[in-house]
Design an enzyme around this catalytic site. Structure first.
Site, PDB file in Angstrom:
ATOM      1  N   SER A   1     -53.432   0.745 -21.897  1.00  0.00           N
ATOM      2  CA  SER A   1     -54.207   0.805 -20.659  1.00  0.00           C
ATOM      3  C   SER A   1     -53.895  -0.414 -19.814  1.00  0.00           C
ATOM      4  O   SER A   1     -53.505  -1.461 -20.345  1.00  0.00           O
ATOM      5  CB  SER A   1     -55.700   0.833 -20.981  1.00  0.00           C
ATOM      6  OG  SER A   1     -56.497   0.635 -19.828  1.00  0.00           O
TER       7      SER A   1
ATOM      8  N   TYR B   1     -62.553  -3.243 -25.895  1.00  0.00           N
ATOM      9  CA  TYR B   1     -61.624  -2.200 -25.470  1.00  0.00           C
ATOM     10  C   TYR B   1     -60.324  -2.812 -24.958  1.00  0.00           C
ATOM     11  O   TYR B   1     -59.230  -2.451 -25.401  1.00  0.00           O
ATOM     12  CB  TYR B   1     -62.259  -1.332 -24.384  1.00  0.00           C
ATOM     13  CG  TYR B   1     -61.321  -0.268 -23.861  1.00  0.00           C
ATOM     14  CD1 TYR B   1     -61.176   0.929 -24.543  1.00  0.00           C
ATOM     15  CD2 TYR B   1     -60.564  -0.477 -22.713  1.00  0.00           C
ATOM     16  CE1 TYR B   1     -60.293   1.896 -24.089  1.00  0.00           C
ATOM     17  CE2 TYR B   1     -59.695   0.483 -22.247  1.00  0.00           C
ATOM     18  CZ  TYR B   1     -59.557   1.668 -22.935  1.00  0.00           C
ATOM     19  OH  TYR B   1     -58.673   2.620 -22.500  1.00  0.00           O
TER      20      TYR B   1
END
Length: 269
Positions: A149, A159
């Protein structure tokens, strides 16, 4: 026939990879290489069956299904066994796509959820890449695409940290296995219209339309970059600019900005 194994294959980027490879998009980014047989991995057995049936009917390819929760040791072991099984077609392309996000800042999410995330984003990627790469090295060919990401380049909790690990791990594997015939790619998209935000309980409605990426276009960009020998792929000029900015703005300032945005939008891997 080339065989590709895709985790998180029933929705979003994983489903887009499945369609593209089954259609004969190949793993060279130019539509060459013929159709791929597929091994689809996901937690939901019903959706797996429906997805497999649709792909078989539409593209005429072989599709195996493997129901597994890759946030558990049993799930990882099941996929490792398939990747190493000498009695089944060898996997030529591995797409580690499965992932999820937690809502809120650090300490807002239960520790059990944080640990599941690390197992899925880090341990599963490590173990499945190793299992696939063993056979690929013996055959002298293969591709591994690890979906990370743009959050990997920003200080944004567990994350982002887990996705940063995916990028660095992929870069290290590519360096260590240079000359083996295996191509590695860390795919780092921005916001993609998938089920990711809904599942995480995140409200992304306020994100402007121009910020969203299309999953099929993300996959096309990934395959082009893989064919060009790139190890890190950031689709779309807008997100390339964001990553460049993140590398030059002081981490404290960018961390404050990304945390504020993340409370509203949290990016999709």
């Amino acid at each position: 026939m080339t065989t590709s194994l895709i985790t998180g294959a029933t929705a979003g980027i994983g489903a887009a990879f499945a369609r593209r490879l089954a259609a004969g998009g190949g793993s060279d980014g130019k539509g060459r290489g013929g159709r791929h047989d597929l091994v689809l991995v996901a937690r939901d057995g019903v959706r797996l069956g429906d997805t497999a049936a649709e792909l078989r009917e539409r593209y005429g390819v072989g599709v195996e299904v493997l129901q597994a929760d890759l946030a558990t040791d049993d799930g990882i072991c099941a996929v490792e066994s398939r990747l190493r099984d000498p009695g089944r077609p060898a996997v030529d392309v591995l797409v580690n796509n499965a992932g999820f996000g937690n809502r809120g800042r650090f300490l807002d999410a239960p520790m059990s959820d944080e640990l599941r995330m690390l197992t899925l984003h880090c341990e599963a990627v490590l173990r499945l890449t190793a299992a696939a790469a063993e056979g690929m090295r013996e055959r002298g060919r293969g591709s591994v695409i690890n979906v990370a990401s743009v959050a990997a380049f920003m200080p944004r909790g567990t994350y982002a940290a887990s996705k940063a690990w995916v990028v660095r791990f992929t870069e290290g594997a590519a360096l260590d296995l240079r000359g083996s015939g295996i191509r590695f790619l860390a795919l780092c998209p921005g916001f993609v219209r998938t089920e990711f935000h809904q599942r995480a309980g995140m409200d992304a409605d306020r994100l402007p339309d121009w910020a969203w990426l299309d999953a099929d276009k993300v996959v096309s960009a990934a395959l082009r970059d893989l064919a060009r020998g790139r190890v890190v792929s950031v689709p779309d000029a807008r997100y390339k600019t964001a990553v460049a900015l993140a590398r030059h703005v002081p981490s404290r300032l960018f961390g404050a900005l990304s945390t504020g945005a993340g409370r509203k939008y949290d990016p999709k891997p």
